[in-house]
Design an enzyme around this catalytic site. Structure first.
Site, PDB file in Angstrom:
ATOM      1  N   GLY A  19     -21.438  16.168 -14.108  1.00 29.28           N
ATOM      2  CA  GLY A  19     -21.567  14.831 -14.710  1.00 29.28           C
ATOM      3  C   GLY A  19     -22.100  13.790 -13.745  1.00 29.28           C
TER       4      GLY A  19
ATOM      5  N   LYS B 148     -11.043   3.446 -14.002  1.00 28.99           N
ATOM      6  CA  LYS B 148     -11.324   2.070 -13.560  1.00 28.99           C
ATOM      7  C   LYS B 148     -11.713   1.210 -14.767  1.00 28.99           C
ATOM      8  CE  LYS B 148     -11.467   0.493  -9.938  1.00 28.99           C
ATOM      9  NZ  LYS B 148     -10.412  -0.163  -9.096  1.00 28.99           N
TER      10      LYS B 148
ATOM     11  N   ARG C 102     -22.589  17.777  -8.378  1.00 21.35           N
ATOM     12  CA  ARG C 102     -21.333  17.232  -8.915  1.00 21.35           C
ATOM     13  C   ARG C 102     -21.410  17.297 -10.450  1.00 21.35           C
ATOM     14  NH1 ARG C 102     -20.131  11.116  -7.168  1.00 21.35           N
ATOM     15  NH2 ARG C 102     -19.077  12.079  -5.407  1.00 21.35           N
TER      16      ARG C 102
ATOM     17  N   TYR D  69     -12.696   9.215 -12.696  1.00 16.88           N
ATOM     18  CA  TYR D  69     -12.509   8.016 -11.859  1.00 16.88           C
ATOM     19  C   TYR D  69     -13.013   6.772 -12.579  1.00 16.88           C
ATOM     20  CZ  TYR D  69     -13.813   4.415  -8.483  1.00 16.88           C
ATOM     21  OH  TYR D  69     -13.995   3.205  -7.853  1.00 16.88           O
TER      22      TYR D  69
ATOM     23  N   THR E 129     -15.598  -1.511 -10.014  1.00 18.19           N
ATOM     24  CA  THR E 129     -16.781  -0.786  -9.551  1.00 18.19           C
ATOM     25  C   THR E 129     -17.928  -0.868 -10.554  1.00 18.19           C
ATOM     26  OG1 THR E 129     -17.568   1.473  -9.141  1.00 18.19           O
ATOM     27  CG2 THR E 129     -15.659   1.277 -10.539  1.00 18.19           C
ATOM     28  N   ASP E 130     -19.135  -0.633 -10.070  1.00 23.51           N
ATOM     29  CA  ASP E 130     -20.289  -0.564 -10.990  1.00 23.51           C
ATOM     30  C   ASP E 130     -20.279   0.719 -11.815  1.00 23.51           C
ATOM     31  OD1 ASP E 130     -20.960   1.249  -8.988  1.00 23.51           O
ATOM     32  OD2 ASP E 130     -22.911   0.390  -8.539  1.00 23.51           O
ATOM     33  N   GLU E 131     -19.456   1.709 -11.402  1.00 19.76           N
ATOM     34  CA  GLU E 131     -19.475   2.999 -12.106  1.00 19.76           C
ATOM     35  C   GLU E 131     -18.988   2.883 -13.546  1.00 19.76           C
ATOM     36  OE1 GLU E 131     -18.216   6.488 -10.158  1.00 19.76           O
ATOM     37  OE2 GLU E 131     -18.883   5.820  -8.187  1.00 19.76           O
TER      38      GLU E 131
ATOM     39  N   ASP F 279       0.847  -1.190   0.000  1.00 17.87           N
ATOM     40  CA  ASP F 279       0.000   0.000   0.000  1.00 17.87           C
ATOM     41  C   ASP F 279       0.884   1.243   0.000  1.00 17.87           C
ATOM     42  OD1 ASP F 279      -1.788   2.190   0.957  1.00 17.87           O
ATOM     43  OD2 ASP F 279      -3.233   0.557   1.083  1.00 17.87           O
TER      44      ASP F 279
HETATM   45  P1  NAD Z   1      -9.687   3.797  -0.529  1.00 16.07           P
HETATM   46  O1  NAD Z   1      -9.434   5.095  -1.223  1.00 16.07           O
HETATM   47  O2  NAD Z   1     -10.248   3.794   0.846  1.00 16.07           O
HETATM   48  O3  NAD Z   1      -8.339   2.932  -0.485  1.00 16.07           O
HETATM   49  C1  NAD Z   1      -7.444   2.867  -1.551  1.00 16.07           C
HETATM   50  C2  NAD Z   1      -6.131   2.299  -1.023  1.00 16.07           C
HETATM   51  O4  NAD Z   1      -5.213   2.178  -2.117  1.00 16.07           O
HETATM   52  C3  NAD Z   1      -5.459   3.204   0.010  1.00 16.07           C
HETATM   53  O5  NAD Z   1      -5.002   2.433   1.088  1.00 16.07           O
HETATM   54  C4  NAD Z   1      -4.301   3.838  -0.742  1.00 16.07           C
HETATM   55  O6  NAD Z   1      -3.202   4.171   0.075  1.00 16.07           O
HETATM   56  C5  NAD Z   1      -3.951   2.713  -1.714  1.00 16.07           C
HETATM   57  N1  NAD Z   1      -3.268   3.196  -2.925  1.00 16.07           N
HETATM   58  C6  NAD Z   1      -3.617   4.260  -3.703  1.00 16.07           C
HETATM   59  N2  NAD Z   1      -2.738   4.378  -4.727  1.00 16.07           N
HETATM   60  C7  NAD Z   1      -1.850   3.370  -4.605  1.00 16.07           C
HETATM   61  C8  NAD Z   1      -0.722   2.949  -5.364  1.00 16.07           C
HETATM   62  N3  NAD Z   1      -0.342   3.628  -6.461  1.00 16.07           N
HETATM   63  N4  NAD Z   1      -0.040   1.853  -4.970  1.00 16.07           N
HETATM   64  C9  NAD Z   1      -0.405   1.177  -3.840  1.00 16.07           C
HETATM   65  N5  NAD Z   1      -1.460   1.538  -3.077  1.00 16.07           N
HETATM   66  C10 NAD Z   1      -2.180   2.622  -3.453  1.00 16.07           C
HETATM   67  O7  NAD Z   1     -10.613   2.984  -1.531  1.00 16.07           O
HETATM   68  P2  NAD Z   1     -11.716   1.877  -1.232  1.00 16.07           P
HETATM   69  O8  NAD Z   1     -13.024   2.540  -1.113  1.00 16.07           O
HETATM   70  O9  NAD Z   1     -11.218   0.990  -0.173  1.00 16.07           O
HETATM   71  O10 NAD Z   1     -11.712   1.117  -2.643  1.00 16.07           O
HETATM   72  C11 NAD Z   1     -10.833   0.016  -2.865  1.00 16.07           C
HETATM   73  C12 NAD Z   1     -11.058  -0.519  -4.268  1.00 16.07           C
HETATM   74  O11 NAD Z   1     -12.416  -0.907  -4.426  1.00 16.07           O
HETATM   75  C13 NAD Z   1     -10.806   0.502  -5.373  1.00 16.07           C
HETATM   76  O12 NAD Z   1     -10.185  -0.153  -6.447  1.00 16.07           O
HETATM   77  C14 NAD Z   1     -12.178   1.001  -5.766  1.00 16.07           C
HETATM   78  O13 NAD Z   1     -12.216   1.407  -7.122  1.00 16.07           O
HETATM   79  C15 NAD Z   1     -13.004  -0.254  -5.547  1.00 16.07           C
HETATM   80  N6  NAD Z   1     -14.422  -0.057  -5.226  1.00 16.07           N
HETATM   81  C16 NAD Z   1     -14.792   0.803  -4.227  1.00 16.07           C
HETATM   82  C17 NAD Z   1     -16.149   0.926  -3.889  1.00 16.07           C
HETATM   83  C18 NAD Z   1     -16.608   1.860  -2.774  1.00 16.07           C
HETATM   84  O14 NAD Z   1     -17.805   2.051  -2.597  1.00 16.07           O
HETATM   85  N7  NAD Z   1     -15.714   2.438  -1.980  1.00 16.07           N
HETATM   86  C19 NAD Z   1     -17.100   0.188  -4.580  1.00 16.07           C
HETATM   87  C20 NAD Z   1     -16.687  -0.668  -5.614  1.00 16.07           C
HETATM   88  C21 NAD Z   1     -15.335  -0.787  -5.905  1.00 16.07           C
HETATM   89  O1  DAU Z   2     -20.549   2.750  -7.019  1.00 16.75           O
HETATM   90  C1  DAU Z   2     -19.300   2.405  -6.502  1.00 16.75           C
HETATM   91  C2  DAU Z   2     -18.517   3.667  -6.201  1.00 16.75           C
HETATM   92  O2  DAU Z   2     -19.118   4.261  -5.061  1.00 16.75           O
HETATM   93  C3  DAU Z   2     -17.042   3.405  -5.973  1.00 16.75           C
HETATM   94  O3  DAU Z   2     -16.466   2.921  -7.151  1.00 16.75           O
HETATM   95  C4  DAU Z   2     -16.319   4.685  -5.533  1.00 16.75           C
HETATM   96  O4  DAU Z   2     -14.970   4.405  -5.208  1.00 16.75           O
HETATM   97  C5  DAU Z   2     -17.034   5.236  -4.306  1.00 16.75           C
HETATM   98  O5  DAU Z   2     -16.439   6.467  -3.924  1.00 16.75           O
HETATM   99  C6  DAU Z   2     -18.516   5.448  -4.592  1.00 16.75           C
HETATM  100  O6  DAU Z   2     -18.726   6.515  -5.550  1.00 16.75           O
HETATM  101  P1  DAU Z   2     -19.908   7.592  -5.353  1.00 16.75           P
HETATM  102  O7  DAU Z   2     -19.567   8.799  -6.117  1.00 16.75           O
HETATM  103  O8  DAU Z   2     -21.222   6.968  -5.595  1.00 16.75           O
HETATM  104  O9  DAU Z   2     -19.752   7.817  -3.751  1.00 16.75           O
HETATM  105  P2  DAU Z   2     -19.775   9.148  -2.843  1.00 16.75           P
HETATM  106  O10 DAU Z   2     -19.801   8.686  -1.423  1.00 16.75           O
HETATM  107  O11 DAU Z   2     -18.735  10.122  -3.242  1.00 16.75           O
HETATM  108  O12 DAU Z   2     -21.192   9.760  -3.206  1.00 16.75           O
HETATM  109  C7  DAU Z   2     -22.381   9.002  -3.031  1.00 16.75           C
HETATM  110  C8  DAU Z   2     -23.536   9.862  -3.533  1.00 16.75           C
HETATM  111  O13 DAU Z   2     -23.702  10.973  -2.654  1.00 16.75           O
HETATM  112  C9  DAU Z   2     -23.310  10.460  -4.914  1.00 16.75           C
HETATM  113  O14 DAU Z   2     -24.530  10.481  -5.627  1.00 16.75           O
HETATM  114  C10 DAU Z   2     -22.846  11.884  -4.635  1.00 16.75           C
HETATM  115  C11 DAU Z   2     -23.556  12.222  -3.335  1.00 16.75           C
HETATM  116  N1  DAU Z   2     -22.835  13.154  -2.435  1.00 16.75           N
HETATM  117  C12 DAU Z   2     -21.547  12.849  -2.119  1.00 16.75           C
HETATM  118  C13 DAU Z   2     -20.822  13.680  -1.282  1.00 16.75           C
HETATM  119  C14 DAU Z   2     -19.384  13.375  -0.930  1.00 16.75           C
HETATM  120  C15 DAU Z   2     -23.485  14.257  -1.905  1.00 16.75           C
HETATM  121  O15 DAU Z   2     -24.676  14.507  -2.191  1.00 16.75           O
HETATM  122  N2  DAU Z   2     -22.759  15.068  -1.079  1.00 16.75           N
HETATM  123  C16 DAU Z   2     -21.462  14.853  -0.755  1.00 16.75           C
HETATM  124  O16 DAU Z   2     -20.867  15.674  -0.011  1.00 16.75           O
END
Ligand code: NAD
Ligand code: DAU
Length: 354
Positions: free
Chosen positions: A292, A164, A290, A160, A134-136, A33
């Site tokens: 887009g 991905k 936001r 983002y 991710t589903d995005e 990491d």
């Molecule tokens: P996060 O941002 O909490 O964690 C990302 C981790 O990756 C961190 O520990 C960071 O230090 C590490 N990292 C970043 N760049 C790096 C690099 N170049 N080399 C090594 N380590 C590095 O993210 P998360 O929410 O835990 O997401 C983890 C994975 O799951 C991601 O690939 C994200 O796209 C995917 N994902 C997230 C969600 C969500 O809702 N959070 C949903 C679906 C998929």
């Molecule tokens: O769908 C999976 C994705 O979900 C992951 O791939 C991403 O890593 C993860 O960050 C997440 O993306 P979102 O953009 O959906 O998550 P976020 O928590 O940033 O936002 C969730 C929703 O809430 C989105 O519609 C934007 C809205 N939002 C977010 C923030 C930070 C607000 O309305 N206000 C805010 O301040």
């Protein structure tokens, strides 16, 4: 014999949950990491004296380091969580996302592929590279559209999700071209303990408690499909164990909610847990949307349910209440992540939104 996993990004929100589960299953974890702002060794505090969890600070784009870890530890699988993960940050600085999510994944794949090609049997056939996505990548749904399935065409809308999508394509291409035994998972929005408070749910919990505005983008009618992080990680472990090489699996929670519903539910849970004379819901503020902003995500996870027998263990309602209670009980964790860099981010993302 217990498996050895090379987990990347295992100090982040989802990666650390996966590492904790892997150690509970008795698997040895090498955790690579970079420890960016989102990577937090505190997430792994319970493993501090564990000789079978080795945390290495480094970049997935560092070919030499990745090569050394592979030859030293000979993992049975690589699980790639490492990524820049926050959509709003990708709008402000897209190149950081290209560097890690595209170029980093590309380097990781190349080094893993070169090492894997020289393995002897049976290690060569049983090796797996699992890429967490991710589903995005599928773009945005309208109300009433069918949920994303594995064959939905990619149509990413943010820097983002485009980064991905590019990484998913590279992973798939390494399978088609070199026969690298890959698996891809595409999951919906995760929530749970240890999520960095830039994402919707922890941001709202902490802002509510601090008496700050709860900044809902646009009208709050955008929809996300929520899944508890532990359920996401149990699905990944199952795909790693039983998934068919070269396949992708959608993971989701059957829990679609508008953002406004989520924020109002958080306010109601807080009102029960920490009664406030003024209502937390009165702190809700509609702010500039936001750019887009994808309207709706929804995951059809019937493939992983049918073929691998996966089922989520948490319902959104109890999981969300447990998550709020986790943040209430972990003040020290919160203080440690809300450093100067965090405050700079809050200013740059919300300062202009009014
Ligand atoms: P996060 O941002 O909490 O964690 C990302 C981790 O990756 C961190 O520990 C960071 O230090 C590490 N990292 C970043 N760049 C790096 C690099 N170049 N080399 C090594 N380590 C590095 O993210 P998360 O929410 O835990 O997401 C983890 C994975 O799951 C991601 O690939 C994200 O796209 C995917 N994902 C997230 C969600 C969500 O809702 N959070 C949903 C679906 C998929
Ligand atoms: O769908 C999976 C994705 O979900 C992951 O791939 C991403 O890593 C993860 O960050 C997440 O993306 P979102 O953009 O959906 O998550 P976020 O928590 O940033 O936002 C969730 C929703 O809430 C989105 O519609 C934007 C809205 N939002 C977010 C923030 C930070 C607000 O309305 N206000 C805010 O301040």
């Amino acid at each position: 014999m217990a498996k050895t996993l090379l987990v990347t990004g295992g100090a982040g929100f989802i990666g650390s949950c996966f590492v904790l589960q892997a150690r509970a299953r008795g698997e040895r974890v090498i955790n690579l990491d970079k420890l960016t702002y989102a990577g937090n060794p505190d997430n792994l505090a319970s493993l501090v004296n564990d000789p079978d969890h080795i945390l290495v600070q480094g970049d997935i784009g560092n070919a030499e380091l990745v090569g050394l870890l592979l030859s030293q530890y000979k993992p049975d699988a690589v699980v790639n969580f490492a990524a820049e993960s926050h959509v709003d940050r990708s709008i402000i600085d897209p190149e950081a996302f290209v560097r890690t999510n595209v170029l980093g994944t590309s380097t990781l794949l190349r080094v893993v592929k070169n090492w894997w090609q020289n393995l002897d049997e049976p290690a060569r056939s049983s090796f797996r590279f699992l890429h967490v996505s991710t589903d995005e990548v599928f773009g945005a749904l309208k109300p009433g559209d069918p949920a994303f399935c594995e064959t939905t065409p990619y149509s990413p809308n943010s820097p983002y999700s485009a980064s991905k999508a590019a990484s998913d394509h590279l992973v798939r291409a390494f399978h088609e071209t070199y026969k690298l035994p890959i698996l891809i998972t595409n999951c919906s929005n995760n929530y749970g303990p240890r999520q960095f408070p830039e994402k919707l749910i922890p941001l709202m919990i902490l802002n509510a408690l601090d008496g700050n505005a709860l900044p809902v983008y646009g009208t709050g009618s955008n929809i996300r499909d929520w899944l508890h992080v532990e359920d996401h990680c149990s699905a990944i472990a199952l795909v790693l164990e039983k998934g068919l090489v070269g396949e992708s699996y959608n993971i989701g929670g059957h829990s679609e909610r508008t953002n406004l519903e989520v924020v109002k539910t958080i306010c109601a849970i807080l009102q029960d847990e920490v009664p406030s004379p003024t209502r937390y819901a009165d702190q809700i503020t509609f702010v500039e949307d936001r750019p887009g902003h994808d309207f709706r995500y929804a995951i059809d996870c019937s493939k992983i349910e049918r073929e691998l027998g996966w089922k989520p263990a948490h319902s959104f309602d109890t999981g969300l209440a447990d998550t709020v209670r986790w943040y209430l009980a972990n003040e020290e964790w919160i203080e440690n992540v809300r450093s100067g860099a965090y405050l700079d981010w809050i200013d740059s993302n919300y300062g202009h939104r009014g």
